[in-house]
Design a protein around this motif. Sequence first.
Motif, PDB file in Angstrom:
ATOM      1  N   THR A  73       0.693  -1.094  -0.019  1.00 23.23           N
ATOM      2  CA  THR A  73       0.201   0.037  -0.575  1.00 23.23           C
ATOM      3  C   THR A  73       0.938   1.231   0.248  1.00 23.23           C
ATOM      4  O   THR A  73      -0.089   2.485  -0.150  1.00 23.23           O
ATOM      5  CB  THR A  73      -0.432  -0.258   1.425  1.00 23.23           C
ATOM      6  N   SER A  74       2.419   1.493   0.778  1.00 26.53           N
ATOM      7  CA  SER A  74       2.900   2.100   0.326  1.00 26.53           C
ATOM      8  C   SER A  74       3.674   3.175  -1.030  1.00 26.53           C
ATOM      9  O   SER A  74       3.854   4.383  -0.750  1.00 26.53           O
ATOM     10  CB  SER A  74       4.055   1.897   1.360  1.00 26.53           C
ATOM     11  N   VAL A  75       3.621   2.369  -1.852  1.00 27.23           N
ATOM     12  CA  VAL A  75       4.179   2.245  -3.038  1.00 27.23           C
ATOM     13  C   VAL A  75       3.648   1.728  -4.184  1.00 27.23           C
ATOM     14  O   VAL A  75       2.410   1.109  -4.253  1.00 27.23           O
ATOM     15  CB  VAL A  75       4.968   2.143  -3.084  1.00 27.23           C
ATOM     16  N   SER A  76       3.177   3.053  -5.086  1.00 27.36           N
ATOM     17  CA  SER A  76       2.998   2.156  -6.420  1.00 27.36           C
ATOM     18  C   SER A  76       3.550   2.189  -7.766  1.00 27.36           C
ATOM     19  O   SER A  76       5.051   2.680  -7.753  1.00 27.36           O
ATOM     20  CB  SER A  76       1.746   3.041  -6.972  1.00 27.36           C
ATOM     21  N   VAL A  77       3.002   1.073  -8.782  1.00 27.36           N
ATOM     22  CA  VAL A  77       4.294   1.194 -10.341  1.00 27.36           C
ATOM     23  C   VAL A  77       4.736   2.638 -10.692  1.00 27.36           C
ATOM     24  O   VAL A  77       3.742   3.243 -10.587  1.00 27.36           O
ATOM     25  CB  VAL A  77       3.346   0.434 -11.205  1.00 27.36           C
ATOM     26  N   GLY A  78       5.925   2.480 -11.059  1.00 24.93           N
ATOM     27  CA  GLY A  78       6.270   3.676 -11.013  1.00 24.93           C
ATOM     28  C   GLY A  78       6.750   5.168 -10.342  1.00 24.93           C
ATOM     29  O   GLY A  78       7.413   5.402 -10.662  1.00 24.93           O
ATOM     30  N   ASP A  79       6.503   4.395  -8.993  1.00 29.24           N
ATOM     31  CA  ASP A  79       7.157   5.545  -8.075  1.00 29.24           C
ATOM     32  C   ASP A  79       8.338   5.463  -7.515  1.00 29.24           C
ATOM     33  O   ASP A  79       9.386   4.749  -8.309  1.00 29.24           O
ATOM     34  CB  ASP A  79       6.416   5.054  -6.866  1.00 29.24           C
ATOM     35  N   HIS A  80       9.114   6.560  -7.434  1.00 26.85           N
ATOM     36  CA  HIS A  80      10.286   6.537  -7.213  1.00 26.85           C
ATOM     37  C   HIS A  80      11.409   6.312  -5.747  1.00 26.85           C
ATOM     38  O   HIS A  80      10.469   6.633  -5.302  1.00 26.85           O
ATOM     39  CB  HIS A  80      11.133   7.976  -7.748  1.00 26.85           C
ATOM     40  N   VAL A  81      12.122   5.394  -6.125  1.00 26.42           N
ATOM     41  CA  VAL A  81      12.251   5.032  -4.142  1.00 26.42           C
ATOM     42  C   VAL A  81      13.833   4.797  -4.228  1.00 26.42           C
ATOM     43  O   VAL A  81      14.332   4.428  -5.029  1.00 26.42           O
ATOM     44  CB  VAL A  81      11.524   3.432  -4.009  1.00 26.42           C
ATOM     45  N   ILE A  82      13.578   4.317  -2.963  1.00 26.39           N
ATOM     46  CA  ILE A  82      15.259   4.184  -1.797  1.00 26.39           C
ATOM     47  C   ILE A  82      15.181   2.937  -1.447  1.00 26.39           C
ATOM     48  O   ILE A  82      14.250   2.959  -0.883  1.00 26.39           O
ATOM     49  CB  ILE A  82      16.298   5.380  -2.016  1.00 26.39           C
ATOM     50  N   LEU A  83      16.150   1.866  -1.495  1.00 31.31           N
ATOM     51  CA  LEU A  83      15.869   0.897  -0.534  1.00 31.31           C
ATOM     52  C   LEU A  83      16.907   0.846   0.575  1.00 31.31           C
ATOM     53  O   LEU A  83      17.491   1.679   0.955  1.00 31.31           O
ATOM     54  CB  LEU A  83      17.131  -0.005  -1.689  1.00 31.31           C
ATOM     55  N   LEU A  84      16.437   0.026   1.513  1.00 34.64           N
ATOM     56  CA  LEU A  84      16.986   0.920   3.059  1.00 34.64           C
ATOM     57  C   LEU A  84      17.385  -0.693   3.906  1.00 34.64           C
ATOM     58  O   LEU A  84      16.688  -1.247   3.423  1.00 34.64           O
ATOM     59  CB  LEU A  84      15.519   0.764   4.285  1.00 34.64           C
ATOM     60  N   TRP A  85      18.425  -1.002   4.350  1.00 33.46           N
ATOM     61  CA  TRP A  85      19.572  -2.149   3.816  1.00 33.46           C
ATOM     62  C   TRP A  85      18.638  -2.567   5.617  1.00 33.46           C
ATOM     63  O   TRP A  85      19.284  -4.006   5.536  1.00 33.46           O
ATOM     64  CB  TRP A  85      20.647  -1.631   4.948  1.00 33.46           C
ATOM     65  N   THR A  86      17.562  -2.158   6.753  1.00 33.84           N
ATOM     66  CA  THR A  86      17.575  -2.376   7.937  1.00 33.84           C
ATOM     67  C   THR A  86      15.535  -2.043   7.220  1.00 33.84           C
ATOM     68  O   THR A  86      15.200  -1.634   7.293  1.00 33.84           O
ATOM     69  CB  THR A  86      17.596  -1.976   8.772  1.00 33.84           C
ATOM     70  N   PRO A  87      14.987  -3.396   7.772  1.00 32.58           N
ATOM     71  CA  PRO A  87      13.560  -3.176   7.106  1.00 32.58           C
ATOM     72  C   PRO A  87      12.759  -2.288   8.656  1.00 32.58           C
ATOM     73  O   PRO A  87      13.626  -1.927   9.863  1.00 32.58           O
ATOM     74  CB  PRO A  87      13.034  -4.229   7.967  1.00 32.58           C
ATOM     75  N   ASP A  88      11.702  -1.395   8.331  1.00 31.05           N
ATOM     76  CA  ASP A  88      10.994  -1.142   9.280  1.00 31.05           C
ATOM     77  C   ASP A  88       9.594  -0.791   9.375  1.00 31.05           C
ATOM     78  O   ASP A  88       8.638  -0.606   8.279  1.00 31.05           O
ATOM     79  CB  ASP A  88      11.325   0.847   8.999  1.00 31.05           C
ATOM     80  N   CYS A  89       8.891  -2.259   9.888  1.00 35.93           N
ATOM     81  CA  CYS A  89       7.928  -2.326  10.231  1.00 35.93           C
ATOM     82  C   CYS A  89       7.121  -0.917  10.442  1.00 35.93           C
ATOM     83  O   CYS A  89       5.792  -1.523  10.558  1.00 35.93           O
ATOM     84  CB  CYS A  89       7.571  -3.578  10.615  1.00 35.93           C
ATOM     85  N   GLY A  90       7.591  -0.201  11.554  1.00 36.20           N
ATOM     86  CA  GLY A  90       6.752   0.677  12.212  1.00 36.20           C
ATOM     87  C   GLY A  90       5.900  -0.078  12.853  1.00 36.20           C
ATOM     88  O   GLY A  90       5.290   0.700  13.495  1.00 36.20           O
ATOM     89  N   GLN A  91       5.791  -0.732  13.644  1.00 32.78           N
ATOM     90  CA  GLN A  91       5.084  -1.158  14.876  1.00 32.78           C
ATOM     91  C   GLN A  91       6.060  -2.447  15.946  1.00 32.78           C
ATOM     92  O   GLN A  91       5.031  -2.052  16.958  1.00 32.78           O
ATOM     93  CB  GLN A  91       4.238  -2.577  14.152  1.00 32.78           C
ATOM     94  N   CYS A  92       7.193  -3.049  15.830  1.00 37.48           N
ATOM     95  CA  CYS A  92       7.640  -3.259  16.307  1.00 37.48           C
ATOM     96  C   CYS A  92       8.143  -2.497  18.282  1.00 37.48           C
ATOM     97  O   CYS A  92       8.747  -0.673  17.978  1.00 37.48           O
ATOM     98  CB  CYS A  92       9.707  -4.758  16.068  1.00 37.48           C
ATOM     99  N   ALA A  93       8.700  -2.856  19.192  1.00 37.24           N
ATOM    100  CA  ALA A  93       8.906  -1.827  20.133  1.00 37.24           C
ATOM    101  C   ALA A  93      10.543  -0.937  19.622  1.00 37.24           C
ATOM    102  O   ALA A  93      10.655  -0.029  19.925  1.00 37.24           O
ATOM    103  CB  ALA A  93       9.240  -3.109  21.159  1.00 37.24           C
ATOM    104  N   LEU A  94      11.279  -2.106  18.537  1.00 34.12           N
ATOM    105  CA  LEU A  94      12.410  -1.134  18.700  1.00 34.12           C
ATOM    106  C   LEU A  94      12.345  -0.017  17.162  1.00 34.12           C
ATOM    107  O   LEU A  94      12.740   1.048  17.671  1.00 34.12           O
ATOM    108  CB  LEU A  94      13.263  -2.107  18.280  1.00 34.12           C
ATOM    109  N   CYS A  95      11.109  -0.116  16.289  1.00 36.91           N
ATOM    110  CA  CYS A  95      10.166   0.508  15.410  1.00 36.91           C
ATOM    111  C   CYS A  95       9.677   1.986  15.649  1.00 36.91           C
ATOM    112  O   CYS A  95      10.004   3.161  15.333  1.00 36.91           O
ATOM    113  CB  CYS A  95       9.706   0.297  14.127  1.00 36.91           C
ATOM    114  N   SER A  96       9.058   1.543  16.731  1.00 40.49           N
ATOM    115  CA  SER A  96       8.285   2.661  17.902  1.00 40.49           C
ATOM    116  C   SER A  96       9.120   3.519  18.741  1.00 40.49           C
ATOM    117  O   SER A  96       8.413   4.084  19.096  1.00 40.49           O
ATOM    118  CB  SER A  96       7.299   1.999  18.782  1.00 40.49           C
ATOM    119  N   HIS A  97      10.339   2.778  19.075  1.00 46.68           N
ATOM    120  CA  HIS A  97      11.132   3.645  20.498  1.00 46.68           C
ATOM    121  C   HIS A  97      11.872   4.432  19.394  1.00 46.68           C
ATOM    122  O   HIS A  97      12.710   4.734  17.857  1.00 46.68           O
ATOM    123  CB  HIS A  97      11.878   2.180  20.427  1.00 46.68           C
TER     124      HIS A  97
END
Length: 255
Positions: free
Chosen positions: A88-112
Amino acid sequence: MTSKAQVINCKAAVLWKEGTPLTVENITVDPPQEGEVRVRMVSAGLCASDAHFIWGWETDIILDFEGNPIVLGHEGAGVVESVGPGVTSVSVGDHVILLWTPDCGQCALCSHPKTNLCLSDDFVSVMYHKNKETRLKINGKPLLSFTGTATFSEYSVVRETQIAKVNPKANLKSACVIGCAVGTGYGSAVNIAKVHPGSKCAVWGLGAIGLSALLGCKQAGAETIIGVDINSDKESIAKQFGCTRFINPKTLGKN
């Protein structure tokens, strides 16, 4: 138009064994599955973390490739070619950068507020997809993805949690370094060293990370920012990034 349901044939720089040169090979890239995105790479950066495996140097990153070849690269920028179900966060044709570490946005460390080392995956598990599958293959056999990004391939399949949309006006030929070097250097100055207005700072080594650290010091309001490097050719660009005084240890005291 996308090739969502098709396997893509492309080229990638493959590492067959640690301490050996990369070789450019023909590979296949499967379509993205649930929660995954396939990206056409526009640029990739070479980080020391990649180079250590090519040169066979000792590193604090311990990975077991289990005898499989791997595509290195964790700094990348490109265009979304196709998306899997549930993305849901991106669509075909979007310009993006890749991230070496995941970011789920929900776990304890992502929320900290003080860390972003996501608990959803680690360095080993992200080399594979679900059920230890690989979306990249060579001669029909598994081809691992370093940090889950494999930016040394013309196409790569990554988790949605390892991708970030950028302004379409951003220059994709240089945006790749944002995924590692810029965040590492800038964050070291602003978040770790906590540079504040009036600070006096020194940055050793003015590669991509060092230049980003200079920028972080400047943005934080440092009064004095000393850049140190044994390559005097870097003085000009260092000053563009906020360096107020440049020192080359090799020529110090000779002028």
